[in-house]
Enzyme design. Structure first.
Site, PDB file in Angstrom:
ATOM      1  N   CYS A  75      -1.710   0.225   4.368  1.00 52.29           N
ATOM      2  CA  CYS A  75      -1.604   0.041   5.823  1.00 52.29           C
ATOM      3  C   CYS A  75      -1.795  -1.419   6.208  1.00 52.29           C
ATOM      4  O   CYS A  75      -2.691  -2.076   5.684  1.00 52.29           O
ATOM      5  CB  CYS A  75      -2.711   0.794   6.544  1.00 52.29           C
ATOM      6  SG  CYS A  75      -2.688   2.536   6.252  1.00 52.29           S
ATOM      7  N   GLY A 128      -7.357   8.174   3.983  1.00 48.30           N
ATOM      8  CA  GLY A 128      -7.058   6.755   3.791  1.00 48.30           C
ATOM      9  C   GLY A 128      -8.237   5.939   3.324  1.00 48.30           C
ATOM     10  O   GLY A 128      -9.379   6.128   3.766  1.00 48.30           O
ATOM     11  N   GLY A 165      -3.748   9.133  -0.972  1.00 54.11           N
ATOM     12  CA  GLY A 165      -2.394   8.611  -1.074  1.00 54.11           C
ATOM     13  C   GLY A 165      -2.224   7.864  -2.371  1.00 54.11           C
ATOM     14  O   GLY A 165      -1.875   8.430  -3.413  1.00 54.11           O
ATOM     15  N   SER A 166      -2.551   6.570  -2.356  1.00 56.28           N
ATOM     16  CA  SER A 166      -2.217   5.738  -3.517  1.00 56.28           C
ATOM     17  C   SER A 166      -2.964   6.156  -4.784  1.00 56.28           C
ATOM     18  O   SER A 166      -2.478   5.912  -5.886  1.00 56.28           O
ATOM     19  CB  SER A 166      -2.443   4.265  -3.216  1.00 56.28           C
ATOM     20  OG  SER A 166      -3.801   4.034  -3.013  1.00 56.28           O
ATOM     21  N   ARG A 171       4.627   3.534  -1.035  1.00 53.56           N
ATOM     22  CA  ARG A 171       4.950   2.781   0.187  1.00 53.56           C
ATOM     23  C   ARG A 171       4.355   3.457   1.402  1.00 53.56           C
ATOM     24  O   ARG A 171       4.252   4.688   1.465  1.00 53.56           O
ATOM     25  CB  ARG A 171       6.462   2.615   0.356  1.00 53.56           C
ATOM     26  CG  ARG A 171       7.208   3.895   0.612  1.00 53.56           C
ATOM     27  CD  ARG A 171       8.691   3.593   0.838  1.00 53.56           C
ATOM     28  NE  ARG A 171       9.471   4.793   1.094  1.00 53.56           N
ATOM     29  CZ  ARG A 171      10.785   4.815   1.189  1.00 53.56           C
ATOM     30  NH1 ARG A 171      11.469   3.723   1.034  1.00 53.56           N
ATOM     31  NH2 ARG A 171      11.423   5.942   1.439  1.00 53.56           N
ATOM     32  N   ALA A 182       5.026   3.718   7.339  1.00 51.26           N
ATOM     33  CA  ALA A 182       5.489   2.836   8.421  1.00 51.26           C
ATOM     34  C   ALA A 182       5.962   1.499   7.844  1.00 51.26           C
ATOM     35  O   ALA A 182       6.057   0.498   8.554  1.00 51.26           O
ATOM     36  CB  ALA A 182       4.365   2.617   9.418  1.00 51.26           C
TER      37      ALA A 182
HETATM   38  P1  XMP Z   1      -4.550   5.761   0.749  1.00 48.61           P
HETATM   39  O1  XMP Z   1      -5.568   4.692   0.927  1.00 48.61           O
HETATM   40  O2  XMP Z   1      -5.111   7.004   0.152  1.00 48.61           O
HETATM   41  O3  XMP Z   1      -4.115   6.138   2.245  1.00 48.61           O
HETATM   42  O4  XMP Z   1      -3.334   5.268   0.049  1.00 48.61           O
HETATM   43  C1  XMP Z   1      -3.176   7.133   2.517  1.00 48.61           C
HETATM   44  C2  XMP Z   1      -3.021   7.280   4.020  1.00 48.61           C
HETATM   45  O5  XMP Z   1      -2.544   6.083   4.621  1.00 48.61           O
HETATM   46  C3  XMP Z   1      -1.886   6.398   5.854  1.00 48.61           C
HETATM   47  N1  XMP Z   1      -0.592   5.726   5.852  1.00 48.61           N
HETATM   48  C4  XMP Z   1      -0.306   4.635   6.603  1.00 48.61           C
HETATM   49  N2  XMP Z   1      -1.047   3.964   7.515  1.00 48.61           N
HETATM   50  N3  XMP Z   1       0.749   2.457   7.821  1.00 48.61           N
HETATM   51  C5  XMP Z   1      -0.510   2.869   8.144  1.00 48.61           C
HETATM   52  O6  XMP Z   1      -1.169   2.259   8.987  1.00 48.61           O
HETATM   53  C6  XMP Z   1       1.548   3.085   6.913  1.00 48.61           C
HETATM   54  O7  XMP Z   1       2.676   2.672   6.648  1.00 48.61           O
HETATM   55  C7  XMP Z   1       0.998   4.241   6.279  1.00 48.61           C
HETATM   56  N4  XMP Z   1       1.490   5.123   5.368  1.00 48.61           N
HETATM   57  C8  XMP Z   1       0.498   5.996   5.124  1.00 48.61           C
HETATM   58  C9  XMP Z   1      -1.754   7.903   5.894  1.00 48.61           C
HETATM   59  O8  XMP Z   1      -2.719   8.403   6.783  1.00 48.61           O
HETATM   60  C10 XMP Z   1      -2.008   8.312   4.455  1.00 48.61           C
HETATM   61  O9  XMP Z   1      -2.450   9.618   4.306  1.00 48.61           O
END
Ligand code: XMP
Length: 481
Positions: free
Chosen positions: A306, A340, A362-363, A387, A390
């Site tokens: 993010c 996140g 996520g990652s 990725r 957003a």
């Molecule tokens: P991690 O840290 O586990 O987070 O990779 C996964 C979460 O990140 C959010 N997410 C985003 N937040 N821009 C954002 O601000 C993005 O492009 C984006 N893509 C994912 C989402 O809540 C996810 O579960």
């Protein structure tokens, strides 16, 4: 303007203080949790609805390990619903609609059907669905005449062991053993085929006793939707495919459109659990629960990919956001999901201790075999792509799905990304990663003297640390091998 008096904290700002414990081993820790309605998970892990994280394979593997996957929404509703069906079809106590074949089909046609459906045991029925026999690969493997009807090579009805509809799994197991067979067709009073129990499915149940399953023994799975008018159609298609949970997922979830969508979902599909988000405040959580959300997802700008906080200046450090939302969740009896920023098992323990019922990853899961996409090699090491939803390329891909055509280069420049494209090291299988993460969580919970997540909420005590404390918490003053 108002400047809040409190300081926002995140995972690295704190440590959990060790507590007197009577938990003697990690195996005595129960990591089970409720996420919506009466749906419980054996492990508090949800895979993120991101297109580099959760599609069919991820959803199956996470559910197999006792968590649940949320299929992302950056695809057509037909494709997303088909993914739900694939997860549901992948395993069950009883195969409700076994693949059937006519007795007049040729050996050659039956072989082709076995290859096409990847199903070895075909049930032979007449046009009205009456059981006539069973056909296995052995029946057709060396059959000399490929044009012969399969009625000449199948095991016919009078030689088959069968059971009545509703046969309990325990009884089926005994029958399969007594007759040394692998498949048990189920028939109704008129001899119509109503299901099939296979030895393979029983073995899978034994191998993964904590898997997240519905009443029919199928993996549970969630599906993400947005808040556009068409998203109600998407929700409807997902529900028709028997999705277990709907996730209304918007970056800024404290939004009238999200509240409206939650209300409409609860009115249209009252039996389906709805998770809504993302929010980062008490009021955000309260408003979503008031609208009918069964669980609230928390995290604004906390994700690894993010850049929302840099681009917009908005966000709340994740530990504070989770603990504030959890006060509301606790008061109203609604689970909070910390979404996140989780980088290791220590962060999971902290996120749960702050009051959440589960974490969304996520990652951490993007580098596994089961995430979509192939691994790439860089400097001789394997990586996988992750990725932000957003990010520039995800935005373009979404527009292409919506418009069903390529997006012109000028449109690329209009996008203001709030996420990035990145690579993460290849990490092997989901099962291995989750084994490590949950092992660490169990250990963390026992340090806190808690044998359940509810006990952790009660007993957890955080201490704020300095930069020096953080440095001390990592490997220091040695050279790693
Ligand atoms: P991690 O840290 O586990 O987070 O990779 C996964 C979460 O990140 C959010 N997410 C985003 N937040 N821009 C954002 O601000 C993005 O492009 C984006 N893509 C994912 C989402 O809540 C996810 O579960």
């Amino acid at each position: 303007m108002k400047l809040l008096p409190e300081i926002g904290l995140t995972f690295d700002d704190v440590l959990l203080v060790p507590k007197y414990s009577s938990v003697h081993s990690r195996s005595a820790v129960d990591t089970s949790t409720r996420i919506v309605g009466d749906i419980r998970l054996a492990i508090p892990v949800i895979s993120a609805n991101m297109d580099t994280v959760t599609e069919v394979q991820m959803a199956i593997s996470v559910a197999q390990a006792g968590g649940i996957g949320i299929l992302h929404r950056f695809m057509s509703l037909e494709r997303q619903s088909e993914m739900v069906r694939q997860v549901k079809r992948s395993e069950s106590f009883v195969v409700e609609h076994p693949i059937t074949v006519s007795p007049n089909a040729t050996v050659e046609q039956a072989r082709a059907k076995m290859v096409e459906t990847r199903i070895g045991g075909l049930v032979v029925t007449d046009d009205d669905g009456h059981l006539l026999g069973m056909l296995t690969p052995r029946d057709v493997l060396f059959a000399p005449d490929v044009l012969a009807p399969i009625s000449t090579v199948m095991t016919s009805r009078d030689q088959l062991v069968i059971a009545a509809a509703g046969e309990p799994l325990s009884a089926a197991r005994v029958t399969l053993h007594d007759h040394r067979i692998e498949k048990l067709p189920l028939v109704d009073d008129d001899d119509h085929v109503v299901g099939l129990i296979t030895a393979q499915d029983i073995v899978k149940v034994q191998e993964h006793p904590h898997a997240t399953k519905d009443q029919k023994g199928r993996f549970r799975v969630g599906g993400a939707i947005g808040v556009k008018p068409d998203d109600l159609k998407r929700a409807s298609a997902l529900v028709e495919s028997e999705v277990d949970i709907l996730v209304v997922d918007v970056a800024h979830g404290h939004l009238d459109l999200v509240i409206e969508m939650v209300k409409r979902l609860k009115a249209n599909f009252p039996t389906i659990g709805v998770i809504a988000g993302n929010v980062a405040t008490r009021q955000g959580a309260r408003d979503l629960v008031k609208a009918g959300a069964d669980a609230v997802k928390v995290g604004v700008g906390s994700g690894s990919i993010c850049i929302t906080r840099q681009v917009t200046g908005v966000g709340v450090p994740q530990l504070t956001a989770v603990s504030e939302a959890a006060e509301v969740g606790n008061e109203l009896g609604v689970p909070i999901i910390a979404d996140g920023g989780i980088r290791n098992s220590g962060d999971i323990t902290k996120a749960l201790a702050a009051g959440s019922s589960a974490v969304m990853l996520g990652s951490l899961l993007a580098g596994t075999d089961e995430s979509p996409g192939a691994a790439v090699i860089r400097n001789g090491r394997r990586f996988k792509v992750v990725r932000g939803m957003a990010s520039l390329t995800a935005n373009i891909a979404r527009k292409e799905v919506e418009k069903q055509q390529n997006v012109e280069p000028e449109v690329w420049e209009e996008v203001i990304p709030e996420g990035v494209e990145a690579v993460v090291p290849y990490r092997g299988s989901v099962a291995d990663i989750l084994h490590q993460l949950i092992g660490g969580l169990r250990s963390g919970m026992s340090y806190c003297g808690s044998s359940t997540i509810e006990e952790l909420w009660e007993s957890a005590e955080f201490i704020r640390i300095t930069k020096a404390g953080k440095e001390e918490s990592g490997v220091h003053d040695v050279n790693l091998l």
